[in-house]
Design an enzyme around this catalytic site. Structure first.
Site, PDB file in Angstrom:
ATOM      1  N   ASP A  52      -9.447 -18.027 -19.907  1.00 24.90           N
ATOM      2  CA  ASP A  52      -8.310 -18.861 -19.491  1.00 24.90           C
ATOM      3  C   ASP A  52      -7.159 -17.912 -19.152  1.00 24.90           C
ATOM      4  OD1 ASP A  52      -6.206 -20.542 -19.177  1.00 24.90           O
ATOM      5  OD2 ASP A  52      -6.453 -21.578 -21.097  1.00 24.90           O
ATOM      6  N   TRP A 198      -4.553  10.816  19.329  1.00 21.17           N
ATOM      7  CA  TRP A 198      -5.208  11.488  20.446  1.00 21.17           C
ATOM      8  C   TRP A 198      -5.237  13.003  20.151  1.00 21.17           C
ATOM      9  CZ3 TRP A 198      -3.193  15.264  23.700  1.00 21.17           C
ATOM     10  CH2 TRP A 198      -4.045  15.640  24.755  1.00 21.17           C
ATOM     11  N   ASP A 365     -16.304  14.844  37.020  1.00 21.02           N
ATOM     12  CA  ASP A 365     -15.361  14.014  36.263  1.00 21.02           C
ATOM     13  C   ASP A 365     -14.430  13.266  37.216  1.00 21.02           C
ATOM     14  OD1 ASP A 365     -13.161  13.488  34.029  1.00 21.02           O
ATOM     15  OD2 ASP A 365     -14.927  14.258  32.982  1.00 21.02           O
ATOM     16  N   ASP A 366     -13.262  12.918  36.743  1.00 19.84           N
ATOM     17  CA  ASP A 366     -12.293  12.082  37.455  1.00 19.84           C
ATOM     18  C   ASP A 366     -11.919  12.689  38.813  1.00 19.84           C
ATOM     19  OD1 ASP A 366     -10.341  10.242  37.982  1.00 19.84           O
ATOM     20  OD2 ASP A 366      -9.112  10.715  36.233  1.00 19.84           O
ATOM     21  N   LYS A 475     -20.368   9.168  32.431  1.00 19.28           N
ATOM     22  CA  LYS A 475     -19.319   9.221  31.404  1.00 19.28           C
ATOM     23  C   LYS A 475     -18.434   7.996  31.630  1.00 19.28           C
ATOM     24  CE  LYS A 475     -15.464  12.238  29.987  1.00 19.28           C
ATOM     25  NZ  LYS A 475     -14.851  13.555  30.279  1.00 19.28           N
ATOM     26  N   TRP A 476     -18.412   7.084  30.664  1.00 12.83           N
ATOM     27  CA  TRP A 476     -17.700   5.796  30.783  1.00 12.83           C
ATOM     28  C   TRP A 476     -16.414   5.915  29.987  1.00 12.83           C
ATOM     29  CZ3 TRP A 476     -19.905   0.834  32.576  1.00 12.83           C
ATOM     30  CH2 TRP A 476     -19.066  -0.264  32.341  1.00 12.83           C
ATOM     31  N   ASP A 477     -15.298   6.095  30.711  1.00  9.28           N
ATOM     32  CA  ASP A 477     -14.014   6.408  30.070  1.00  9.28           C
ATOM     33  C   ASP A 477     -13.147   5.161  29.945  1.00  9.28           C
ATOM     34  OD1 ASP A 477     -12.001   7.982  28.982  1.00  9.28           O
ATOM     35  OD2 ASP A 477     -12.068   9.480  30.578  1.00  9.28           O
ATOM     36  N   MET A 478     -12.062   5.261  29.170  1.00  7.01           N
ATOM     37  CA  MET A 478     -11.151   4.120  28.913  1.00  7.01           C
ATOM     38  C   MET A 478      -9.857   4.715  28.387  1.00  7.01           C
ATOM     39  SD  MET A 478      -9.882   1.597  26.819  1.00  7.01           S
ATOM     40  CE  MET A 478      -9.847  -0.153  26.705  1.00  7.01           C
ATOM     41  N   ASN A 479      -8.854   4.813  29.269  1.00  5.71           N
ATOM     42  CA  ASN A 479      -7.725   5.683  28.945  1.00  5.71           C
ATOM     43  C   ASN A 479      -6.396   5.010  28.613  1.00  5.71           C
ATOM     44  OD1 ASN A 479      -8.744   8.331  28.866  1.00  5.71           O
ATOM     45  ND2 ASN A 479      -9.074   8.251  31.075  1.00  5.71           N
ATOM     46  N   ASP A 544     -10.551  14.939  23.305  1.00  2.04           N
ATOM     47  CA  ASP A 544     -10.052  15.766  24.405  1.00  2.04           C
ATOM     48  C   ASP A 544      -9.636  17.140  23.898  1.00  2.04           C
ATOM     49  OD1 ASP A 544     -10.483  14.069  26.501  1.00  2.04           O
ATOM     50  OD2 ASP A 544      -8.463  13.240  26.529  1.00  2.04           O
TER      51      ASP A 544
HETATM   52  C1  GLA Z   1      -9.843  11.333  29.748  1.00  2.00           C
HETATM   53  C2  GLA Z   1     -11.085  12.024  29.215  1.00  2.00           C
HETATM   54  C3  GLA Z   1     -11.189  13.400  29.805  1.00  2.00           C
HETATM   55  C4  GLA Z   1     -11.213  13.303  31.308  1.00  2.00           C
HETATM   56  C5  GLA Z   1      -9.987  12.569  31.803  1.00  2.00           C
HETATM   57  C6  GLA Z   1     -10.066  12.312  33.282  1.00  2.00           C
HETATM   58  O1  GLA Z   1      -8.696  11.905  29.237  1.00  2.00           O
HETATM   59  O2  GLA Z   1     -11.088  12.054  27.828  1.00  2.00           O
HETATM   60  O3  GLA Z   1     -12.338  14.048  29.324  1.00  2.00           O
HETATM   61  O4  GLA Z   1     -12.383  12.638  31.710  1.00  2.00           O
HETATM   62  O5  GLA Z   1      -9.833  11.315  31.153  1.00  2.00           O
HETATM   63  O6  GLA Z   1      -8.955  11.657  33.766  1.00  2.00           O
END
Ligand code: GLA
Length: 726
Positions: A52, A198, A365-366, A475-479, A544
């Site tokens: 209790d 980051w 890359d980019d 390489k499938w990125d997302m920034n 990075d």
């Molecule tokens: C991000 C990725 C990098 C590179 C850049 C390109 O920062 O982590 O490795 O691919 O984008 O714009």
């Protein structure tokens, strides 16, 4: 694996060395009874004692010792007699959120069912796991909660998920759905989290629990660099090699919450699950909401053993596809070599030099598409820029393949630059709130992937490139992270989660159409290094930050949950582009061996000595690539004190091992490090080979008990030893 002890209405989930026990009490509540060392099915004696307690109200008038405030529960709810954090909240038409969940039924089945629309661990044979499903019901509303528990035969791991079903006749809204909630009987744990930013992701943080709530989470729309969807609870005496450790990992890539609440009686409620800001998910009568999967791992022998359980499970029964647990190609990526400033000839020259030393895959890359000469424009326009690359990707891929290499490509499919043809044609396709500012990050906006027509565009844009040229890797990125999260297609409280489901749907389709492509996920480095994305893409760009010394802490923290095979790691130029440090090329290589190994610099710029060192690294990596792809990791020393770090990868049969030692900062006239090895066969004799040292044949017992004495005395230098059982 799962035993129903009917006499006590208790369920025992039995791992090789662990038990997870839950049971139904006399009032029909589902209680958490034990998660720890293995116990035999039967009576648990005095596991729950009721008293209790003042200010803990009683749902059963006749029993003043019974309050949900003091019960260890499996699926706590809010608004009645439990004042701690709820796992499930459903808003009723009257605006209240009460649920009084009691046991309705259960089923035990062989195997593990798939989770609708969500990534999850899986089995290849029903004999690998058993699944217990317990259905709870809130009788006044008809809402049901189905709790699923899969116990793996070969792992001390339980996969938990839950489904909320509106079996009532009115519209309701889910506002909380945490996949796992466990009330541990003591609070004398330390909480481990993987926190960062980051370029310094997943730093290990450990702090003692104290009364109240402590935890981590993400409101960024992705799992994030800042916090990983994982926590561990460490017993007071637990370390790398000993003591009790309990891990909670969420198979999800969006907003989450992972927390521990220490209550007034020193119970610790550990929870993990999705938690988008302002979640409000509409459930019409008959509809259900599926929460993601949480994977719970128990180790009685320290953090190292917990990590190895996650590694084996995630490497073989979470990741999928032909590269799942296979050695990965050695790659060269042009990003740090050229950034946006490249031509076909320059790329081919980089590839040719890399091929000379044994690199197998060239990644562009980019910057290859649209008006993408910098980060101001082009995202969304996935059409090759022929002015930069005459003949397009087909011609470039052909030139790379003529060298004897394969070709890979970067995408950032979830994004759009306002300066793009896509944005000009569809300015309403990004996440935004009408009448308000559209906040940019890196000059870009996020596409509203909760909408089917936007996903369809993105799918076709990526798929038509992959159909058009010989591409072996993506390489499938997302920034950037998500802001102004709203969509015309859905109620506001659903958009965060629907975005994440949209990403998963896209990845499911793309990986199914292109099964031969190796996918690597990335989010400004390791901003989405989570189990959800690992289900679709078996490797991740870890950070990075490519500096070998900074990478020690990042890779150490990452390895707490994720296997080496998942960690992209590259040799880059010095001074390092992120922190300006200069380290020897061999050091950069030995540190990058811990993952999916590659280069990210122009080898044409290297001195003859460095080029020879790069060539030697490829030769050495080829000797151990199978071992690194599927071996067990033993962390010998983290290097957090900036003196030295060491780790070891051992083959499953203990027949071979790679030992790596990194001298961080040299001391003056200091002690010689003692490097005792782990995981070897004490009865075996090993040939120990290391550059610059004569081969030695040493017993496994000697290596385990006495170990090695590395003389590595210059700042930022390394040494490796290769062990083979004779
Ligand atoms: C991000 C990725 C990098 C590179 C850049 C390109 O920062 O982590 O490795 O691919 O984008 O714009």
């Amino acid at each position: 694996m799962i035993v129903h002890h009917a006499a006590s209405t208790t369920f025992f989930l039995q791992g090789p060395q662990s038990s997870y026990v839950l049971g139904v009490d006399v009032h029909g509540r589902l209680l958490h009874l034990h998660w720890g060392a293995r116990v035999s099915p039967g009576s648990l004696g005095q596991v729950v004692r009721n008293l209790d307690r003042a200010f803990s109200p009683n749902p059963i008038q006749a029993d003043r010792t019974y309050s949900l405030d003091t019960q260890p529960q499996e699926c706590p709810t809010a608004g009645a007699t439990d004042f701690r954090a709820a796992a499930v909240v459903v808003e009723h038409p009257d605006g209240t959120g009460l649920l009084d969940l009691v046991y309705e039924r259960h089923a035990i089945t062989a195997g593990k069912p798939r989770l609708a629309d969500l990534p999850a661990t899986y089995v290849e044979d029903p004999a690998e796991a058993d699944t217990l499903t317990v259905t709870l019901i809130d009788r006044p509303s008809g809402v049901r909660v189905e709790l699923a528990y899969s116990q793996f035969r070969d792992h001390d791991a339980v996969a938990r998920s839950l489904r909320i079903i509106n079996a009532g006749d009115a519209v309701r809204h889910v506002t909380a759905a945490l996949s796992a909630s466990i009330d541990l009987p003591t609070a004398d744990h330390r909480l481990l989290t993987l926190s960062g930013a980051w370029a310094r992701e997943r730093q290990v943080e450990v702090a003692p629990l104290r009364p109240g709530v402590q935890g981590v989470g993400s409101r960024r729309g992705t799992s994030s660099h800042q916090q990983n969807p994982f926590i561990a609870l460490l017993a007071p005496d637990a370390g790398e090699e000993h003591g009790e450790v309990r891990g909670l990992s969420l198979v999800y890539s969006g907003c989450f919450n992972a927390q521990v609440e220490v209550d007034q009686f020193a119970m610790a409620r550990a929870q993990i699950g999705l938690q988008p800001p302002a979640l409000r998910w509409k459930l019409a009568p008959g509809e259900a909401f599926q929460a993601p999967e949480a994977v719970l791992v128990y180790s009685g022998t320290g953090l190292g053993a917990m990590s190895r359980t996650y590694h084996r499970l995630y490497r073989t029964r979470l990741a999928r596809g032909q590269f799942r647990d296979a050695p990965r190609p050695i790659l060269i990526n042009n990003w740090e070599a050229t950034y946006f400033d490249f031509t076909s000839d320059k790329l081919v020259a980089i590839a040719a030099k890399a091929h000379e030393i044994g690199v197998e895959l060239m990644v562009l890359d980019d910057g290859w598409f649209g008006a993408r000469d910098g980060d101001r424009a082009g995202l969304g326009d996935w059409v090759v820029n022929e002015a930069k690359l005459p003949g397009g990707l087909t011609a470039l891929a052909a030139r790379i393949e003529q060298l004897g290499m394969r070709f890979g490509l970067w995408f950032e499919p979830e994004m759009v630059n306002p300066d793009s043809d896509l944005y000009r044609a569809h300015p309403d396709w990004c996440l935004h709130v009408p009448g308000r500012v559209r906040s940019q990050a890196r000059n870009q906006l996020v596409l509203d992937l909760s909408r089917a027509e936007v996903r369809e565009y993105v799918y076709e844009a990526v798929a038509s490139v992959l159909r058009g040229a010989r591409i072996s890797y993506v390489k499938w990125d997302m920034n950037r992270h998500l802001t102004e999260v709203w969509s015309p297609a859905h109620p506001a409280g659903e958009v965060h989660h629907r975005f994440c489901l949209g990403v998963y749907e896209l990845l499911e389709r793309i990986t199914a159409e292109f099964p031969h492509v190796l996918f690597e996920s990335c989010s400004g480095g390791g901003g989405r290094f989570d189990p959800g994305l690992l289900h679709y893409m078996p490797q991740v760009w870890t950070s990075d930050n490519t500096d070998a010394i900074a990478r020690l802490a990042i890779q150490h923290g990452t390895s707490i949950v994720y296997p080496l095979s998942a960690m992209g790691a590259h040799v880059s130029a010095v001074p390092n582009h992120q922190n300006h440090r200069t380290t020897p090329l061999t050091t950069r290589g030995h540190v990058a061996f811990t993952g999916a190994f590659g280069f990210e610099l122009d080898l044409n710029q290297l001195s003859p000595a460095d080029l020879a060192a790069a060539r030697a690294l490829v030769v050495e990596y080829n000797q151990v690539r199978e071992l690194l792809a599927a071996g067990d990791l033993y962390r010998l020393r983290s290097g957090a004190d900036q003196t030295w770090a060491a780790w070891q990868v051992v083959a499953a049969d203990a027949g071979a091992a790679l030992v790596t030692f990194v001298r961080i900062l040299a001391g003056s006239n200091e002690a010689i490090p003692v490097l005792r090895l782990r995981g070897l066969d004490p009865a075996a004799l090993y040939r120990v080979t290391s550059a610059g040292e004569p081969d030695a044949d040493l017993g496994g017992d000697v290596l385990l008990a006495i170990g090695l004495r590395p003389l590595v005395r210059h700042d930022f230098t390394t040494k490796t030893w290769h062990l083979k059982r004779l």
